[in-house]
Structure formats: C-alpha cells, structure tokens
Design an enzyme around this catalytic site. Structure first.
Site, PDB file in Angstrom:
ATOM      1  N   ASP A  36     -27.289  -5.275  20.169  1.00 57.93           N
ATOM      2  CA  ASP A  36     -26.628  -5.261  21.468  1.00 57.93           C
ATOM      3  C   ASP A  36     -25.211  -5.826  21.417  1.00 57.93           C
ATOM      4  O   ASP A  36     -24.664  -6.253  22.421  1.00 57.93           O
ATOM      5  CB  ASP A  36     -27.476  -5.998  22.513  1.00 57.93           C
ATOM      6  CG  ASP A  36     -27.674  -7.457  22.151  1.00 57.93           C
ATOM      7  OD1 ASP A  36     -27.289  -7.849  21.024  1.00 57.93           O
ATOM      8  OD2 ASP A  36     -28.205  -8.208  22.984  1.00 57.93           O
ATOM      9  N   HIS A 243      -8.968   4.517   0.545  1.00 52.64           N
ATOM     10  CA  HIS A 243      -9.366   3.859   1.796  1.00 52.64           C
ATOM     11  C   HIS A 243     -10.146   2.570   1.519  1.00 52.64           C
ATOM     12  O   HIS A 243     -11.196   2.335   2.086  1.00 52.64           O
ATOM     13  CB  HIS A 243     -10.174   4.816   2.678  1.00 52.64           C
ATOM     14  CG  HIS A 243      -9.333   5.912   3.249  1.00 52.64           C
ATOM     15  ND1 HIS A 243      -9.851   7.063   3.774  1.00 52.64           N
ATOM     16  CD2 HIS A 243      -7.990   6.031   3.368  1.00 52.64           C
ATOM     17  CE1 HIS A 243      -8.868   7.835   4.191  1.00 52.64           C
ATOM     18  NE2 HIS A 243      -7.720   7.237   3.962  1.00 52.64           N
ATOM     19  N   ASP A 260      -1.529  -1.614   3.113  1.00 60.81           N
ATOM     20  CA  ASP A 260      -1.294  -0.547   4.092  1.00 60.81           C
ATOM     21  C   ASP A 260      -1.827  -1.070   5.415  1.00 60.81           C
ATOM     22  O   ASP A 260      -3.041  -1.172   5.603  1.00 60.81           O
ATOM     23  CB  ASP A 260      -2.052   0.713   3.627  1.00 60.81           C
ATOM     24  CG  ASP A 260      -1.838   1.912   4.544  1.00 60.81           C
ATOM     25  OD1 ASP A 260      -1.375   1.721   5.696  1.00 60.81           O
ATOM     26  OD2 ASP A 260      -2.156   3.035   4.120  1.00 60.81           O
ATOM     27  N   ASP A 271       2.443   2.291  10.969  1.00 59.00           N
ATOM     28  CA  ASP A 271       1.634   2.559   9.782  1.00 59.00           C
ATOM     29  C   ASP A 271       2.540   2.407   8.558  1.00 59.00           C
ATOM     30  O   ASP A 271       3.335   3.299   8.276  1.00 59.00           O
ATOM     31  CB  ASP A 271       1.088   3.984   9.890  1.00 59.00           C
ATOM     32  CG  ASP A 271       0.212   4.374   8.713  1.00 59.00           C
ATOM     33  OD1 ASP A 271      -0.073   3.506   7.862  1.00 59.00           O
ATOM     34  OD2 ASP A 271      -0.191   5.551   8.651  1.00 59.00           O
ATOM     35  N   HIS A 350      -3.172  12.955  -1.970  1.00 58.60           N
ATOM     36  CA  HIS A 350      -3.045  13.075  -0.512  1.00 58.60           C
ATOM     37  C   HIS A 350      -1.717  13.711  -0.128  1.00 58.60           C
ATOM     38  O   HIS A 350      -0.854  13.946  -0.965  1.00 58.60           O
ATOM     39  CB  HIS A 350      -3.235  11.710   0.174  1.00 58.60           C
ATOM     40  CG  HIS A 350      -2.286  10.631  -0.263  1.00 58.60           C
ATOM     41  ND1 HIS A 350      -1.003  10.532   0.213  1.00 58.60           N
ATOM     42  CD2 HIS A 350      -2.439   9.597  -1.132  1.00 58.60           C
ATOM     43  CE1 HIS A 350      -0.415   9.472  -0.325  1.00 58.60           C
ATOM     44  NE2 HIS A 350      -1.261   8.891  -1.155  1.00 58.60           N
ATOM     45  N   HIS A 354       1.975  12.400   8.065  1.00 55.29           N
ATOM     46  CA  HIS A 354       1.141  12.753   9.215  1.00 55.29           C
ATOM     47  C   HIS A 354       1.869  12.310  10.467  1.00 55.29           C
ATOM     48  O   HIS A 354       2.682  11.385  10.430  1.00 55.29           O
ATOM     49  CB  HIS A 354      -0.252  12.114   9.116  1.00 55.29           C
ATOM     50  CG  HIS A 354      -0.250  10.610   8.978  1.00 55.29           C
ATOM     51  ND1 HIS A 354      -0.044   9.756  10.040  1.00 55.29           N
ATOM     52  CD2 HIS A 354      -0.409   9.803   7.895  1.00 55.29           C
ATOM     53  CE1 HIS A 354      -0.099   8.501   9.612  1.00 55.29           C
ATOM     54  NE2 HIS A 354      -0.305   8.492   8.313  1.00 55.29           N
ATOM     55  N   HIS A 361      -3.062   8.580  13.151  1.00 57.89           N
ATOM     56  CA  HIS A 361      -2.942   9.971  12.715  1.00 57.89           C
ATOM     57  C   HIS A 361      -2.943  10.798  13.991  1.00 57.89           C
ATOM     58  O   HIS A 361      -3.987  11.273  14.439  1.00 57.89           O
ATOM     59  CB  HIS A 361      -4.116  10.378  11.809  1.00 57.89           C
ATOM     60  CG  HIS A 361      -4.213   9.558  10.553  1.00 57.89           C
ATOM     61  ND1 HIS A 361      -5.366   9.432   9.828  1.00 57.89           N
ATOM     62  CD2 HIS A 361      -3.286   8.825   9.894  1.00 57.89           C
ATOM     63  CE1 HIS A 361      -5.143   8.643   8.773  1.00 57.89           C
ATOM     64  NE2 HIS A 361      -3.883   8.260   8.805  1.00 57.89           N
ATOM     65  N   GLU A 385       4.821   8.903   2.908  1.00 58.07           N
ATOM     66  CA  GLU A 385       4.050   7.952   2.114  1.00 58.07           C
ATOM     67  C   GLU A 385       3.606   8.479   0.753  1.00 58.07           C
ATOM     68  O   GLU A 385       2.418   8.642   0.504  1.00 58.07           O
ATOM     69  CB  GLU A 385       2.832   7.475   2.910  1.00 58.07           C
ATOM     70  CG  GLU A 385       2.012   8.566   3.583  1.00 58.07           C
ATOM     71  CD  GLU A 385       0.815   7.989   4.345  1.00 58.07           C
ATOM     72  OE1 GLU A 385       0.096   7.170   3.760  1.00 58.07           O
ATOM     73  OE2 GLU A 385       0.610   8.371   5.507  1.00 58.07           O
ATOM     74  N   TYR A 389      -1.387   7.064  -8.360  1.00 52.76           N
ATOM     75  CA  TYR A 389      -2.602   6.276  -8.603  1.00 52.76           C
ATOM     76  C   TYR A 389      -3.170   6.674  -9.959  1.00 52.76           C
ATOM     77  O   TYR A 389      -3.402   7.858 -10.212  1.00 52.76           O
ATOM     78  CB  TYR A 389      -3.639   6.552  -7.505  1.00 52.76           C
ATOM     79  CG  TYR A 389      -3.042   6.513  -6.115  1.00 52.76           C
ATOM     80  CD1 TYR A 389      -2.929   5.329  -5.406  1.00 52.76           C
ATOM     81  CD2 TYR A 389      -2.530   7.684  -5.545  1.00 52.76           C
ATOM     82  CE1 TYR A 389      -2.344   5.304  -4.144  1.00 52.76           C
ATOM     83  CE2 TYR A 389      -1.931   7.667  -4.286  1.00 52.76           C
ATOM     84  CZ  TYR A 389      -1.837   6.476  -3.592  1.00 52.76           C
ATOM     85  OH  TYR A 389      -1.245   6.459  -2.352  1.00 52.76           O
ATOM     86  N   ARG A 407       1.905   2.860  -3.498  1.00 49.33           N
ATOM     87  CA  ARG A 407       2.268   3.731  -2.369  1.00 49.33           C
ATOM     88  C   ARG A 407       3.342   3.019  -1.568  1.00 49.33           C
ATOM     89  O   ARG A 407       3.309   1.789  -1.439  1.00 49.33           O
ATOM     90  CB  ARG A 407       1.049   4.035  -1.487  1.00 49.33           C
ATOM     91  CG  ARG A 407       1.379   4.910  -0.281  1.00 49.33           C
ATOM     92  CD  ARG A 407       0.154   5.494   0.444  1.00 49.33           C
ATOM     93  NE  ARG A 407      -0.711   4.509   1.046  1.00 49.33           N
ATOM     94  CZ  ARG A 407      -1.905   4.163   0.577  1.00 49.33           C
ATOM     95  NH1 ARG A 407      -2.379   4.719  -0.521  1.00 49.33           N
ATOM     96  NH2 ARG A 407      -2.624   3.241   1.199  1.00 49.33           N
ATOM     97  N   GLU A 409       5.232   3.497   2.188  1.00 51.19           N
ATOM     98  CA  GLU A 409       5.118   4.283   3.425  1.00 51.19           C
ATOM     99  C   GLU A 409       6.023   3.731   4.510  1.00 51.19           C
ATOM    100  O   GLU A 409       5.988   2.543   4.811  1.00 51.19           O
ATOM    101  CB  GLU A 409       3.667   4.252   3.924  1.00 51.19           C
ATOM    102  CG  GLU A 409       3.459   4.927   5.269  1.00 51.19           C
ATOM    103  CD  GLU A 409       1.996   4.922   5.698  1.00 51.19           C
ATOM    104  OE1 GLU A 409       1.278   3.968   5.369  1.00 51.19           O
ATOM    105  OE2 GLU A 409       1.589   5.886   6.370  1.00 51.19           O
TER     106      GLU A 409
HETATM  107 MN   LIG Z   1      -0.296   6.645   6.892  1.00 46.92          MN
END
Ligand SMILES: [Mn+2]
Length: 445
Positions: A36, A243, A260, A271, A350, A354, A361, A385, A389, A407, A409
């Site tokens: 709950d 991710h 990130d 972002d 990737h 975006h 996004h 970005e 890798y 990366r 970005e």
């Molecule tokens: Mn991004």
C-alpha cells in the site's frame, strides 16, 4: 519574468487539430510501489500542458463539435475527511475559476456525461500508449462508443466509430517550446548545472556512486526541482551498461565516472551527461577516447540550425566516431566500410538525439508527413549525446580500452538562425574538468 501560461489557447489549438474527434485526456494515476505504498505522484505531461492541473483522478474532455460544452473537466469532489488524509483538492467550483474551464463536474459523473459529449463526433482521440493512465479507461471509452453505435435512436447524429492516437497531435504541438516553457527549461538547466558541478567537485576514489547520486538529489531538491529521470551514476565498467541505475559501487582510482542526470523544473526536463576521471586526471588513453567523443559531439552541435534534422546530426556523429574507432585500431576498416556495415554499432548502439521538454524523451514526431526526418525549427529542444562503450568482456579489444564507457550529452535549443547550448555551463573540455574537480563541492550547495 513568469507570465501566466496560456493553457486555454493550447486547448483551443488542440480542438482545431482534432477535427471531428473527441479527445479524452486522463490524469496520471498513482502507481503502487509495494503493497500500500506508492511512488510519488507525477502528473501526466499532456494534462499538465493543457490545464496546469496537478491532481490525480481527473479527466479533461475536448469536444470540438459540441457548441455548448467544447471543453469539460472532471475532478475529485471536495471531501473534508479525504482531504484530511491526503491533502487539499480543488473541487469542481474552484477548478472552474482557477483553470478557466467552464464545465467542471465531479469525476464520478464521467461515465454518465461522456456519452452525451461523444455525440456529434466521429472518433475518439486517446493516448493509446500511455502506461500511466488508469488501466480500465481505454475499455470504458470503447464500451461507451459501442453502446452509442447500437442505439437506434439518434441515427441522424454522428457517433464515434474509430480511435485516433491523441499523442500524435499533442506531440506536434509540443515540438516547439515557447514563452514560459523555455523559462522553465532554462531554470531546470541552471539547477542541473549546479548539481553536476557539485558532483564533479566531490568525486574521488572510495566514494560510493550512491553518495554522488544523493548529492545530485540534494541540490536539485534544495532548488525546488525533482529529477527528470533516475540518475545514472556509473563508475568504471558500469558505464558500459547504458541504463545502469543500481548506483551502489565504490569508485576506483584510475577509473572514469559517467553521470547522466538532470533536474525537472515545473515538469520541464533537462538531460545532461558528463564523464570524467575519478581521481581528477585523465590518463592518456582516457584522453584519446574522450577527445573522439567530444569532437563528435561538437561536430553535431555545430550543425544544429533551422533546416537541418536530427538524422544529419547523427550521421555527422557516427562519421567522427567511426574515424575514431579506426584511429584507436579497434576496427581496421575504412571509415566508409565502418559506416556502411555499421561496424561502429557494438561501441555506439544508441542514437545521438531525442526531443526533450515536458518529458525527458519528449514524445514528439521524428518523421514528418512525407516520412522524412522533421526539419529543425526555432523553439525545438533536443539532446546531442554521442558515446563510445567498450564492453569489459571483449577479449579482442586492447586491454586499456576494456570496460571504458564515455558519453557527453548537452541540451540544444534551436534559435532563429543557429542554436543555443542550454547546458554549456557544465565543464566538458578536459582542462576545464580537471580544474573544476579541484574545487570544493560546498561552493555549489
Ligand atoms: Mn538523453
């Protein structure tokens, strides 16, 4: 200066776009965390965009063919006891005044009133892929439409016999940011910059990723924002998990840290990703790879202007990265072959950009009516970005590259002739980063 957002003009524009369709726009519903307990509530972006309303259990209905009631809102009724448990509600009367929507009813009248509103419309416009909407609503809408279809009476009145995806229409509207939207986005950027720079200054060997995430969270919260998404704070080879959100490992001397993370201010996102050495000094190989990613990013940024499209930026990015992979002797083929056979993909899986706005996004169209990439126009905001890798288990790679993930970005706003880098205040040149890391993180608290 903050002006009042013109929600009513947005609703009027959407009614025009709807043609003969009736739009049903529910609030987000509370999401259970366990038993709950619930995740903190976050309003659905489109309902927020069209009304400013923050409450759950509300539904906005836009009925362009209903002259009497072109817009109708359903909200929770006032209830002293419920409000004592879980906070104030606007209630229909206050909602009418504050939100400037003429017809507001208690939410429990939705199923009675909706069929009346459907008459005169030929389709229902609904966000078909909205995971945050109440589960049962989609089916209820279809049931109402079906009942109307079966009604013998009113055969001369049009009734919905199809569904269109509302997100396509609102996505088009959300592509261009104007007025307060840019103001909120700039504020989100300011907060994100502060938080990123604090983390940069605090980073050192032995610190846990979670502590840096907490520092980011602290600064964002202190400045009246929230996080736009779950931060990725990835030391060493964790950066190769795109991710990665576990954020619970200790940082090691000699590794890089990839972070990130972005704040959300008044439901507008930022972002930003930065990658830098845990001990404050890039090694020669880290420097080499970093410079490749940075030059790919700068190349794409420099192309950003009205008339170009996100695919142009992606092509520029993969060209520079492919040359880099060749220079690093990771791929021994010509740049043309690397591009043609997409040999860069294991190291850059990737895309480069975006859209960004109410959602990190932003669900805006990437293709126009002719299925061509959407041309950039003033007011559009998106990320750039690029990354590289090198998976830790790739035995064929030079040892010094294995487990390295980088990366960079930034968030780009298209202006009348060129672009503005909204996140440019966060260091990304190697020398700037190494200087920034010497600072005291408390300067940014
Ligand atoms: Mn991004």
């Amino acid at each position: 200066m903050i002006e009042a957002t013109n929600y009513s003009a947005r609703r009027a524009l959407l009614r025009e776009k709807l043609g003969n369709a009736i739009a049903v726009i529910p609030s987000a519903s509370h999401q259970t965390r366990s038993y709950d307990t619930e995740y903190s509530f976050r309003q659905h972006s489109v309902l927020k965009y069209l009304t400013g309303l923050e409450e759950q259990d509300s539904i906005l209905v836009l009925c362009p063919n209903n002259i009497e009631r072109p817009e109708v809102l359903f909200v929770r009724p006032k209830d002293a006891m419920m409000e004592m448990w879980s906070g104030k509600r606007l209630g229909p009367e206050r909602a009418r005044e504050i939100l400037e929507i003429q017809h507001v009813y208690p939410i429990d009248q939705f199923d009675t009133i909706l069929p009346e509103l459907m008459l005169g419309h030929t389709a229902i416009a609904y966000d078909l892929f909205d995971a945050s909407a109440p589960q049962s609503l989609h089916k209820r809408l279809l049931d109402h439409a079906e009942k109307l279809q079966r009604t013998k009476r009113k055969f001369h009145v049009r009734k919905p016999d199809g569904v269109i995806n509302l997100a396509t229409l609102t996505g088009e509207m959300r592509l261009i940011k104007e007025g307060n939207e840019l103001l909120f986005m700039r504020e989100a950027q300011k907060i994100t910059s502060r938080a990123h720079r604090a983390v940069m200054a605090k980073t050192a060997a032995g610190i846990n990723e979670k502590e840096l995430q907490a520092l980011f969270h602290y600064i964002v919260s202190k400045n009246g924002a929230t996080e736009a998404y779950e931060s990725i704070v990835a030391g060493g080879e964790n950066a190769c998990i795109l991710h990665y959100v576990n954020n619970n490992k200790k940082l090691k001397d000699g590794d890089l840290l990839l972070i990130d993370a972005g704040s959300e201010f008044h439901v507008y996102a930022s972002d930003v990703t930065r990658t830098y050495p845990v001990n404050g000094k890039f090694t020669p190989i880290q420097r080499d790879v970093y410079e490749i990613v940075l030059s790919a990013q700068k190349e794409a940024i420099s192309l950003s202007r009205p008339g170009k499209n996100l695919n142009d930026l992606h092509q520029a990015t993969i060209t520079v990265l492919s040359q880099g992979l060749k220079d690093l002797k990771v791929i021994n083929e010509s740049v043309e072959t690397i591009l043609e056979k997409e040999l860069y993909k294991p190291f850059y899986p990737h895309s480069t950009s975006h859209w960004m706005g109410l959602d990190v996004h932003d669900p805006c169209p990437y293709l126009d009516g002719d299925l061509k990439p959407v041309s950039l126009r003033e007011g559009m905001v998106f990320t750039i970005e690029p990354g590289l890798y090198f998976p830790p288990d790739r035995a064929d790679l030079p040892t010094e590259l294995r487990g390295m993930g980088i990366r960079i970005e930034d968030d780009i706003l298209i202006t009348d002739r060129a672009y503005e880098n909204l996140s440019s205040s966060i260091p990304k040149e190697i020398s700037e980063i190494e200087e920034e890391m010497k600072r005291d993180y408390r300067d940014f608290l």
